[in-house]
Each structure stands twice: as C-alpha cells, then as structure tokens.
Design an enzyme around this catalytic site. Structure first.
Site, mmCIF file in Angstrom:
data_model
loop_
_atom_site.group_PDB
_atom_site.id
_atom_site.type_symbol
_atom_site.label_atom_id
_atom_site.label_comp_id
_atom_site.label_asym_id
_atom_site.label_seq_id
_atom_site.Cartn_x
_atom_site.Cartn_y
_atom_site.Cartn_z
ATOM 1 N N LYS A 126 139.607 7.403 28.698
ATOM 2 C CA LYS A 126 141.054 7.592 28.875
ATOM 3 C C LYS A 126 141.877 6.627 28.023
ATOM 4 C CE LYS A 126 140.754 7.000 33.358
ATOM 5 N NZ LYS A 126 139.306 7.098 33.585
ATOM 6 N N THR A 127 141.520 5.362 28.057
ATOM 7 C CA THR A 127 142.329 4.375 27.347
ATOM 8 C C THR A 127 142.332 4.640 25.846
ATOM 9 O OG1 THR A 127 141.933 2.684 29.028
ATOM 10 C CG2 THR A 127 142.594 1.911 26.857
ATOM 11 N N GLU A 170 148.128 7.201 30.377
ATOM 12 C CA GLU A 170 146.758 7.162 30.877
ATOM 13 C C GLU A 170 146.819 7.486 32.367
ATOM 14 O OE1 GLU A 170 142.988 4.062 31.322
ATOM 15 O OE2 GLU A 170 144.550 3.702 29.816
#
Length: 476
Positions: A126-127, A170
């Site tokens: 995700k990051t 995010e």
C-alpha cells in the site's frame, strides 16, 4: 485502543481545535499536516521525537513530547492513535470533558472532504503504491493531495494538500479504516490473511475487501491485482456484480499487463501491454518484481482517470522510493545496507528477492528480521521462517510488541526455528547490542545487509553503516 467512528464527520475547517494524541506517527502526522493547511487549529503530543515532527513545527503546529492532561488545552476534538492505552492521560482528560474522541480513520476522512478520494488498499504494497500514484499524478499535472504511511523521497513529506480534485490515500485495513472513506476509485493489490487479531478469520478479512469494493462510488472503478489469488477472486466478484474493474499483473489475463521484466541499475524496467498491444515502457528506480505490479496499478489508475501515459510513466520513472521500503541506507567497503518495513511472509519474500537482484557476483543476502506483534508471530511464524530461508544468513530479533502485551511462549525463536537453513546460518538473538558486530564481522564485499520489520529494527541500519565505515577505515 480502538475508538468508534462518529456518525457524522465534518470537514477539517469546521472542527475547531483538534489535538492529536500520537501526532508523531506516520498516519497522524500526515492528517495533522493536511488539517493545518486546511485552516484547522492543530496541536499534538507524542511520547517520542519522530522524523515527522519537524515539518509540522515548520507549519506552526505546537507539538509536545510526553503525554499530560493539560496538553489537551482548549481542544474540541481528539484524534487518537491506535497505539494509545486506555489510561493515557490525554485520553482520560478528553473523556472527562466530553470531547469528541476520533480514530485515525475519522481524522483522515475529515481531511479528505471536498476531493475525490483514490484509496489504495491491499495486504501488501500500500505505501509504495500510494507513493507511486501520488508521484505519477503530480508529474501528470493533477496536483493531488496525498497521505502516505511513509516519506516520499521526491517531496520529503508523508502528506500534503494539493490544489487538484483528487486525494490519494493509503487505505489501511488493519483496523477497518479503509471502510470509512468515501472512495471514488480504489486499488486492491492483493488479499492475503493478516491482522487476524482484529478480523478473527480469513473469511472475515477477505469479506472486508468486498465491503470496500462495494463502497466505491457508482461512477468510480476498482483496479485489482490478479497475480494474487485473493485479488483475482475479488476482481471476479466485482465484475460479476456489474461494477467497473480493471485488472493488472504479469498474468496473461490481466487488462493491463507487465511483460519483459528486466533488472538494471538497481531498478526494474518493463513493457506495458493492453489488449495484446504494447503501449509503453516503464523504468523504475526501485528493485524487485513485486514493485512492478505496484507501479502497474498506479499507472492503471492514472490512465482510467484520463491522464497521459507518457507523463504517468515518466513520473513513475522518477520515483526514488519511500522511506523504509527497500531504502538504501548506505554503502561502504563494497557492502550495501538496505532497510525495509516488510513484516508479513509475502513481503519478506519479495524484499529478499529484490535484495538478491542487487548482490554482486558471489555476494550474499544477510538479513536481520524483527517479528512484529505477538498475534502475528503466533499465526505466521512458520511462514515467516520459510520466507527468510531465501536469504543466505539470518538473524532473528525478539518480537516487537507494539500495542500488545508480551507472551513468554511467543518469541523470535519460533521464527528462527522455522528457517530452513543450516544451523550455523540462522540465529535467534534477543540481545540487540550483539547484532551489529555479528553482521559486520560476517559481511564481505558484494553482500547486501537487509534490516526487515515494522518495529524499531530500522534503527540498526544506520548503526550497521557506521560500523562498516569504521571497519573500512581500520583496514585502510
């Protein structure tokens, strides 16, 4: 601690005074920054000085180190980190005064108000993907706002307010936060069991992603990674429901496919294929096959928004990484030191594979791994050990407790015992002071040293660099 999401979440400029309990974390610091830039009066406290606090102070946000009831001041709303304990004096003061106590997700939802939210979700990646998407959209002229769980190398920030219509976020599933946001378009990279201390079962965890997909705006869309079994299953369900879904991956049935992957110069180059035709090429500066799919998902999102392919690809090519995601910390004496946040078995495997692509001929991958959370270690110790076996030598630290209490029966020894390498190449080392001299003594030119984990193992990376420099100077 876990707080309920309020029924009504006003926009940031209507909140009055907002105090952040745990403002130094990657999540809350970003929300605080955006709220401050939107005109809210923001204060905060944390129990430690963190790298995110300097930029908040530059904005004029008062930050106090240490928790005390009087830090709440004249606040109307408290946004509280999940790491806070029930007996935190600021939380107790807020309850006594009847203030609104919000979880992180509500704070971010308030900060997003008025923009089209592009939520990046999934068990892993995700990051990096949020960062890639933010950088690509910035390069394409969309000027998005963004909130990321790490620092973008290109901007030096983990969050900022843009003038464009989009908010890149995010979207964390660990505490259900991704279900709170009013998502216009979403990305789900993969769905693989994690955070079972919150969700209870794999089925409930996977079901949360169905709920996330169902909540996407009717005129929006979902980008879904299909190299992952859970992601592919989700894409099928969304498609069957008549919703707009774009699939990405290296498999032949992906709508947007990465082919001809080539490792070069510490990065990866790949061709982009759509409907059987090559439409472009992307050259990433970050190593690792798993980051290719992250970049492809960001590219697909940008294309679906109507942005230019060449501009998006150029932005992806300029991405220099996110803090703690295969981040090069230093190189000396022919030995490179990388640090990464990987803490789930699939993430560990991906980053060790990336490190393997970086070693020189005859070089080795030496890993220091810190298990994160008692509950995750209890469930995934065997899988963590199997993933670590991709390295040449492994040192396992004890469990980083974070928000949980210790369990004497759950230690890093469980993970070390599951690593299928010769005994002399695997070590459980609860004494952190022993780790740096141990690895520096073993390292030789051509090797990559990799610190892995979501806890404070990251502090060992600069120590390793300094010790290697001292060793080189001594040999010179």
């Amino acid at each position: 601690m876990r707080l309920p999401v309020p029924d009504s979440i006003p926009p940031a400029d209507e909140l009055g005074r907002v105090h952040f309990v745990g403002i130094g974390g990657a999540g809350l610091s970003g929300i605080a920054r955006i709220m401050a830039r939107r005109g809210a009066t923001v204060t905060g406290s944390d129990d430690n000085e963190t790298p995110f606090l300097a930029s908040l102070r530059e904005l004029g946000v008062p930050v106090t180190i240490g928790y005390a009831a009087d830090h709440v001041g004249a606040a109307d709303t408290l946004v509280v980190t999940t790491a806070a304990r029930e007996d935190n004096p600021e939380v107790l003061a807020g309850r006594e005064r009847g203030l609104a106590l919000w979880p992180r997700s509500a704070g971010l939802a308030s900060a997003m108000a008025g923009q089209k939210v592009l939520s990046v979700a999934g068990t892993h990646g995700k990051t990096t993907t949020t960062s890639l998407l933010a950088v690509a959209l910035l390069h394409a002229g969309a000027d998005p706002s963004y909130a990321v769980g790490g620092v973008l190398g290109s901007t030096g920030r983990n969050a900022d307010l843009g003038a464009g219509e989009y908010f890149v976020a995010e979207a964390d599933e660990s505490d259900g936060a991704f279900l709170v946001y009013d998502t216009y378009a979403g990305i789900v990279l993969n769905v693989e069991a994690d955070h079972l201390d919150v969700w209870g079962t794999e089925e409930a965890y996977a079901g949360a992603f169905d709920t996330f997909a169902d909540g996407i705006s009717p005129d929006g869309f979902l980008v879904c990674g299909v190299d992952d079994r859970g992601g592919a299953a989700l894409a099928e369900r969304v498609h069957a429901a008549g919703r707009r879904v774009v699939t990405v991956g290296t498999s032949e049935d992906a709508d947007l496919r990465a082919t001809d992957l080539r490792a070069a110069g510490g990065g990866t180059t790949f061709a982009v294929v759509r409907e059987g035709r090559t439409i472009g090429e992307v050259a990433l500066r970050i190593p690792g096959r798993h980051y290719v799919v992250d970049a492809l998902a960001a590219l697909a999102m940008g294309l679906e928004l109507g942005l230019d392919l060449d501009d998006l690809a150029a932005g992806l090519g300029e991405f220099v990484g996110t803090g703690r995601r295969m981040e090069l910390k230093g190189e000396t004496g022919g030995v490179r030191v990388y640090d990464s946040y990987a803490h789930h078995p699939s993430e560990i495997s991906g980053d060790i594979e990336a490190a393997r692509s970086l070693v020189d001929d005859g070089g080795r991958v030496l890993v220091v791994f810190q298990p994160h959370l008692v509950s995750r270690t209890r469930i995934f110790a065997e899988e963590m050990g199997a993933a670590l076996a991709g390295a040449d030598e492994v040192v396992v630290l004890d469990v980083y407790l974070a928000r949980e209490d210790p369990d004497p029966s759950i230690t890093g020894a469980l993970v070390a015992g599951a690593v299928d390498l010769p005994a002399e190449r695997v070590r459980f080392e609860p004494d952190r002071a022993a780790v740096v001299p141990l690895l520096v003594g073993a390292a030789r030119p051509g090797d990559v040293l990799l610190t892995l984990g979501a806890g404070d193992v990251t502090a060992l990376a600069p120590q390793l660099v300094r010790a290697l420099e001292e060793r080189t100077d001594g040999q010179g």
